[in-house]
Design a protein around this motif. Structure first.
Motif, PDB file in Angstrom:
ATOM      1  N   HIS A 198      11.944  -5.558  -3.424  1.00  0.00           N
ATOM      2  CA  HIS A 198      10.711  -5.618  -4.770  1.00  0.00           C
ATOM      3  C   HIS A 198       9.830  -4.651  -4.438  1.00  0.00           C
ATOM      4  O   HIS A 198       9.205  -4.560  -3.569  1.00  0.00           O
ATOM      5  CB  HIS A 198      10.182  -7.088  -4.398  1.00  0.00           C
ATOM      6  N   ILE A 199       9.302  -4.001  -5.751  1.00  0.00           N
ATOM      7  CA  ILE A 199       8.331  -3.056  -5.786  1.00  0.00           C
ATOM      8  C   ILE A 199       7.410  -3.471  -6.882  1.00  0.00           C
ATOM      9  O   ILE A 199       7.947  -3.224  -8.141  1.00  0.00           O
ATOM     10  CB  ILE A 199       8.866  -1.802  -5.718  1.00  0.00           C
ATOM     11  N   PRO A 200       6.305  -3.758  -6.666  1.00  0.00           N
ATOM     12  CA  PRO A 200       5.517  -4.250  -7.665  1.00  0.00           C
ATOM     13  C   PRO A 200       5.230  -3.343  -8.675  1.00  0.00           C
ATOM     14  O   PRO A 200       5.014  -2.198  -8.819  1.00  0.00           O
ATOM     15  CB  PRO A 200       3.952  -4.511  -6.935  1.00  0.00           C
ATOM     16  N   GLY A 201       5.403  -3.737 -10.247  1.00  0.00           N
ATOM     17  CA  GLY A 201       5.014  -3.023 -11.384  1.00  0.00           C
ATOM     18  C   GLY A 201       6.415  -2.048 -11.553  1.00  0.00           C
ATOM     19  O   GLY A 201       6.419  -1.531 -12.856  1.00  0.00           O
ATOM     20  N   GLN A 202       7.425  -1.940 -10.995  1.00  0.00           N
ATOM     21  CA  GLN A 202       8.560  -1.323 -11.214  1.00  0.00           C
ATOM     22  C   GLN A 202       9.620  -2.165 -11.939  1.00  0.00           C
ATOM     23  O   GLN A 202       9.876  -3.253 -11.585  1.00  0.00           O
ATOM     24  CB  GLN A 202       9.234  -0.531 -10.285  1.00  0.00           C
ATOM     25  N   HIS A 203      10.460  -1.460 -12.615  1.00  0.00           N
ATOM     26  CA  HIS A 203      11.637  -2.133 -13.443  1.00  0.00           C
ATOM     27  C   HIS A 203      12.813  -1.972 -12.351  1.00  0.00           C
ATOM     28  O   HIS A 203      13.026  -0.700 -11.979  1.00  0.00           O
ATOM     29  CB  HIS A 203      12.201  -1.453 -14.427  1.00  0.00           C
TER      30      HIS A 203
ATOM     31  N   LYS B 174       0.865  -1.398   0.119  1.00  0.00           N
ATOM     32  CA  LYS B 174      -0.179  -0.021  -0.100  1.00  0.00           C
ATOM     33  C   LYS B 174       0.913   1.135  -0.054  1.00  0.00           C
ATOM     34  O   LYS B 174       1.868   1.227   0.588  1.00  0.00           O
ATOM     35  CB  LYS B 174      -1.020   0.071   1.347  1.00  0.00           C
ATOM     36  N   ASP B 175       0.591   2.229  -0.679  1.00  0.00           N
ATOM     37  CA  ASP B 175       1.359   3.517  -0.852  1.00  0.00           C
ATOM     38  C   ASP B 175       2.509   3.464  -1.072  1.00  0.00           C
ATOM     39  O   ASP B 175       3.445   4.067  -0.480  1.00  0.00           O
ATOM     40  CB  ASP B 175       1.190   4.215   0.285  1.00  0.00           C
ATOM     41  N   GLY B 176       3.193   2.358  -1.931  1.00  0.00           N
ATOM     42  CA  GLY B 176       4.563   2.098  -2.429  1.00  0.00           C
ATOM     43  C   GLY B 176       5.256   1.425  -1.374  1.00  0.00           C
ATOM     44  O   GLY B 176       6.684   1.190  -1.643  1.00  0.00           O
ATOM     45  N   LYS B 177       4.634   0.886  -0.431  1.00  0.00           N
ATOM     46  CA  LYS B 177       5.680  -0.141   0.407  1.00  0.00           C
ATOM     47  C   LYS B 177       4.923  -1.304   0.928  1.00  0.00           C
ATOM     48  O   LYS B 177       3.715  -1.310   0.701  1.00  0.00           O
ATOM     49  CB  LYS B 177       6.007   1.003   1.688  1.00  0.00           C
ATOM     50  N   TYR B 178       5.546  -2.145   1.539  1.00  0.00           N
ATOM     51  CA  TYR B 178       4.952  -3.387   2.158  1.00  0.00           C
ATOM     52  C   TYR B 178       4.741  -3.035   3.558  1.00  0.00           C
ATOM     53  O   TYR B 178       5.511  -2.420   4.448  1.00  0.00           O
ATOM     54  CB  TYR B 178       5.958  -4.452   2.109  1.00  0.00           C
TER      55      TYR B 178
ATOM     56  N   GLN C  44      12.583   5.514  -1.124  1.00  0.00           N
ATOM     57  CA  GLN C  44      11.711   4.257  -1.188  1.00  0.00           C
ATOM     58  C   GLN C  44      11.708   3.399  -2.410  1.00  0.00           C
ATOM     59  O   GLN C  44      11.653   2.156  -2.673  1.00  0.00           O
ATOM     60  CB  GLN C  44      10.334   4.476  -0.610  1.00  0.00           C
ATOM     61  N   SER C  45      11.584   4.350  -3.437  1.00  0.00           N
ATOM     62  CA  SER C  45      11.482   3.648  -4.704  1.00  0.00           C
ATOM     63  C   SER C  45      12.486   3.865  -5.982  1.00  0.00           C
ATOM     64  O   SER C  45      12.294   3.918  -6.881  1.00  0.00           O
ATOM     65  CB  SER C  45       9.957   3.917  -5.308  1.00  0.00           C
TER      66      SER C  45
END
Length: 368
Positions: free
Chosen positions: A332-337, A32-36, A85-86
């Motif tokens: 791991h961040i879903p959807g990111q390269h 949620k909101d870019g983090k687990y 974070q990302s």
């Protein structure tokens, strides 16, 4: 002799009991909101956790062979705002550097905990919370690839657990900004295997704590030298650990007898000075309730643990520094390269490191 010993203990029996991840997992991660976010599951119910003393961050390290969920507990008085974070990390010949300024070096010691068999982050969290608060250290707990929320998705093996812990160690240094000499590896039961192995690779570590350790998998079934088929041969490796060591075992342990710890202790002393290793046999403690004696931190055992946790490690050499950078796997961040390594299996010698540098280090993958 080795062959006859091996025949006494079938490989099928060893494999059956070596890796037994809980199913279902005793926790869940929610993105949620870019983090687990981490939630333990108690009696089938997801629980919200809240601590007035600790900041709890959750990550998943992932590549094509590795899937390692981890939680990071830090004292609130030293918590830093995470500005990257990302952010994607780039490689240069010296080190991995984020494209934003690196955070301030953390000032608390860090325990990286390798858990026992039939366990996962769901029950380790509460132990980590007590250790972090009682002893004033930061704490990382992680699941081996194929355990926890990764159950059934990846192959579980001895070698994989080594790669998992080495990746977590590298992540703690390259991403969470700890120094190698302020990190203590702590292995419980089966977790003594990866903790001991990785401690032999990095002499700059602050220390190694072994809680109810095994001498080796086959020695858990019966005394002897089982040759190459044996797993987690801690009693052959412990002599090569250069950090301070504390071994803790209960004298009433019916699962892993305290003779296993005594074998490790005596093997170490055959090759090293007594001052670098200590052993505490706790009266009346079994296998799973030993943690309650550790958590108290009030008696002689608590003093021994506190003393080890206060000592920083020595300098680490260029080979160790290079290896830690090469083993870095971004969260791991879903959807990111993200850029990361496809394999850590070959990163065991300086020759292999140089070969990997020449032939290219990265592959671009999309995380789902």
């Amino acid at each position: 002799m080795k062959q006859s010993l091996g025949n006494l203990i079938p490989n099928s029996l060893v494999k059956k009991y070596s890796f037994r991840p809980p199913n279902p997992a005793q926790y869940t991660f929610e993105f949620k909101d870019g983090k687990y976010y981490f939630f333990p599951i108690i009696k089938g119910v997801k629980k919200q956790i809240c601590s007035y003393y600790l900041l709890i961050d959750s990550y998943i390290l992932k590549n094509d062979q590795l899937y390692v969920p981890l939680i990071h507990l830090t004292g609130l008085q030293n918590a830093k705002t995470d500005l990257s974070q990302s952010k994607e990390c780039l490689f240069n010949s010296k080190s991995f550097q984020c494209d934003t300024e690196k955070q301030t070096q953390r000032n608390r010691m860090l325990v990286i905990f390798s858990h026992a068999n039939a366990s996962d982050l769901g029950d380790v969290y509460f132990f980590g919370e007590r250790i972090s608060i009682e002893y004033g250290v930061d704490f990382i707990a992680y699941d081996y690839t194929g355990y926890g929320i990764g159950f059934g998705q990846y192959k579980i093996s001895e070698q994989q657990t080594y790669e998992d812990l080495q990746s977590v160690l590298s992540f703690a240094i390259n991403r969470l900004n700890y120094s190698l000499n302020q990190i203590i590896l702590w292995g419980f039961s089966l977790g003594s295997g990866p903790a001991t192995e990785i401690a032999t690779r990095f002499g700059g570590l602050a220390g190694l704590i072994l809680q109810a350790p095994i001498a080796s998998i086959y020695n858990w079934f019966g005394e002897g030298d089982y040759g190459q088929q044996d797993m987690y041969v801690n009693y052959k490796k412990i002599q090569y650990v250069r950090s301070n060591i504390l071994i803790i075992h209960g004298d009433s342990d019916k699962i892993v007898g305290h003779e296993q710890s005594e074998k490790l202790y005596n093997k170490y002393l055959q090759h090293n000075a007594r001052g670098k290793i200590q052993m505490a046999i706790v009266k009346g403690a079994g296998h799973n309730d030993l943690q309650f004696h550790i958590e108290r931190g009030e008696d002689e055992l608590g003093f021994q643990i506190q003393n080890l946790l206060r000592q920083k490690g020595g300098e680490f050499n260029e080979k160790e520094y290079t290896l830690l950078n090469l083993c870095y796997v971004k969260e791991h961040i879903p959807g990111q390269h993200i850029y990361q390594f496809n394999s850590l299996r070959k990163f065991s010698s300086s020759q292999e490191i140089q070969r990997k540098k020449i032939h290219g280090l990265f592959s671009l993958c999309t995380c789902d």
